[in-house]
Scaffold this active site. Structure first.
Site, mmCIF file in Angstrom:
data_model
loop_
_atom_site.group_PDB
_atom_site.id
_atom_site.type_symbol
_atom_site.label_atom_id
_atom_site.label_comp_id
_atom_site.label_asym_id
_atom_site.label_seq_id
_atom_site.Cartn_x
_atom_site.Cartn_y
_atom_site.Cartn_z
ATOM 1 N N TYR A 31 0.835 -1.200 0.000
ATOM 2 C CA TYR A 31 0.000 0.000 0.000
ATOM 3 C C TYR A 31 0.868 1.248 0.000
ATOM 4 O O TYR A 31 2.057 1.204 0.320
ATOM 5 C CB TYR A 31 -0.963 0.016 1.185
ATOM 6 C CG TYR A 31 -0.326 0.312 2.529
ATOM 7 C CD1 TYR A 31 -0.186 1.630 2.986
ATOM 8 C CD2 TYR A 31 0.134 -0.714 3.345
ATOM 9 C CE1 TYR A 31 0.392 1.905 4.216
ATOM 10 C CE2 TYR A 31 0.713 -0.449 4.573
ATOM 11 C CZ TYR A 31 0.844 0.860 5.015
ATOM 12 O OH TYR A 31 1.421 1.140 6.225
ATOM 13 N N CYS A 32 0.252 2.373 -0.374
ATOM 14 C CA CYS A 32 0.932 3.669 -0.353
ATOM 15 C C CYS A 32 -0.145 4.737 -0.160
ATOM 16 O O CYS A 32 -1.268 4.431 0.238
ATOM 17 C CB CYS A 32 1.744 3.894 -1.631
ATOM 18 S SG CYS A 32 0.754 3.825 -3.142
ATOM 19 N N THR A 33 0.167 5.980 -0.454
ATOM 20 C CA THR A 33 -0.773 7.073 -0.183
ATOM 21 C C THR A 33 -2.016 7.006 -1.064
ATOM 22 O O THR A 33 -3.145 7.014 -0.574
ATOM 23 C CB THR A 33 -0.082 8.434 -0.380
ATOM 24 O OG1 THR A 33 1.104 8.472 0.402
ATOM 25 C CG2 THR A 33 -0.998 9.577 0.040
#
Length: 344
Positions: free
Chosen positions: A198-200
């Site tokens: 996951y990331c922003t």
């Protein structure tokens, strides 16, 4: 002649924004698709978005587009219609900011880049079309109930510090290009396990999922729309929130509240705090975490040295700043590359 670049000073533009009374909506979006002529694509987009009074930062490359913008709320329908007129962007998922005051950007910048997210990948056989499977908020929560599921945070160390998912593994690095081979190396004994990245907003973890598959991993997933989309979906669908703390964002807000917890500490006094600021010294601008008490004590500076500097005559400050390259001036607590304790 059509306007293709901003010609007003940043200071004046920011002052104009602060005086604005109309509502603005902060949006991020991206898409990996082939753009034959990024420069022509960029110029056409600039003309359209400038007319709609869109502000923000957009990167265009042969591999696609990456955007973080604010749009006058009254122009949202016109903006969406414009995106839908571009076939690869038709009906694209738009991530709406979670904690939005509408003052996130004050100028429109659209830049042509080699990549929409710098990855350092040299292997010409790497193919973004072979990417991991999307998981939505509900699926993410369900998969992470299994203790054998591995959750990997593909953001920088200072983003992870203020907020992350429960039991998420940090890839301790300053840049995404460093993280990709590090993630492969750290997970080499887990090639057959479920791995969720996951990331922003989704752009980094989508590429990371493709890189993991390219490197021989089997069951790779990535969170659709990243933390921002997750936060909106758990509210809409009444799901449990597995994110702890604040989501760092790359605009003037520097963060949006997702979980109620404060999991970070002031870099100067050690009190619970997750407010990122830039040092008030224009010759420093260090990005670090500072509580209200330390902000008052140090005049919003990272150290006594910088505090003394900002009280010098302006001309003397300018002279002393000449030739100074701040580079990526970010406080990295884990590596202690800067002062062992800020404020001293």
């Amino acid at each position: 002649m059509a306007v293709l670049h901003n010609r007003v000073s940043q200071k004046e533009l920011k002052e104009q924004l602060l005086k604005e009374t109309e509502s603005r909506t902060t949006i991020s979006f991206y898409n990996y698709f082939h753009i034959g002529d990024p420069k022509a694509f960029r110029d056409e987009m600039y003309k359209a978005l400038h007319t709609l009074r869109v502000f923000g930062r957009i990167y265009v490359a042969h591999e696609g587009i990456n955007a973080q913008i604010s749009v006058p709320t009254a122009n949202l329908d016109a903006f969406t219609s414009y995106l839908n007129s571009i076939e690869p962007l038709k009906d694209l998922r738009l991530n709406l900011a979670v904690d939005d005051h509408g003052k996130s950007f004050w100028v429109l910048k659209i830049k042509v880049r080699d990549k929409i997210v710098a990855d350092g990948i040299k292997d010409t056989s790497f193919d973004m079309r072979n990417k991991g499977k999307y998981v939505n908020a509900e699926q993410f929560n369900e998969l992470t109930k299994d203790p054998e599921t591995i959750v990997i945070d593909m953001r920088n160390h200072y983003e992870y510090e203020v907020g992350h998912f429960e039991n998420a593994i940090e890839i301790p690095s300053d840049t995404f290009r460093e993280q990709l081979p590090m993630a492969v190396d750290m997970m080499k004994e887990n090639k057959d396990k479920n791995i969720i990245m996951y990331c922003t907003g989704g752009i980094r973890c989508e590429k990371a999922s493709a890189y993991m598959l390219h490197s021989g991993f089997k069951n790779v997933f990535h969170l659709e729309g990243g933390i921002i989309n997750y936060a909106n979906k758990i509210k809409e669908e009444g799901l449990d929130n597995k994110f702890r703390g604040k989501n760092f964002v790359f605009d003037d807000r520097l963060g949006e509240r997702i979980g109620d917890e404060i999991i970070a500490k002031c870099h100067q006094c050690g009190k619970p705090c997750d407010t990122h600021v830039n040092c008030a010294n224009d010759g420093c601008h260090l990005l670090f975490i500072q509580c209200e008490e330390c902000a008052a004590k140090y005049d919003k500076c990272c150290s006594k040295e910088c505090q003394d500097f900002i009280h010098l005559p302006v001309e003397e400050q300018k002279e002393l700043r000449k030739g100074v390259d701040k580079g990526r001036n970010i406080f990295n607590k884990s590596r202690a590359r800067l002062r062992p304790k800020l404020g001293e």
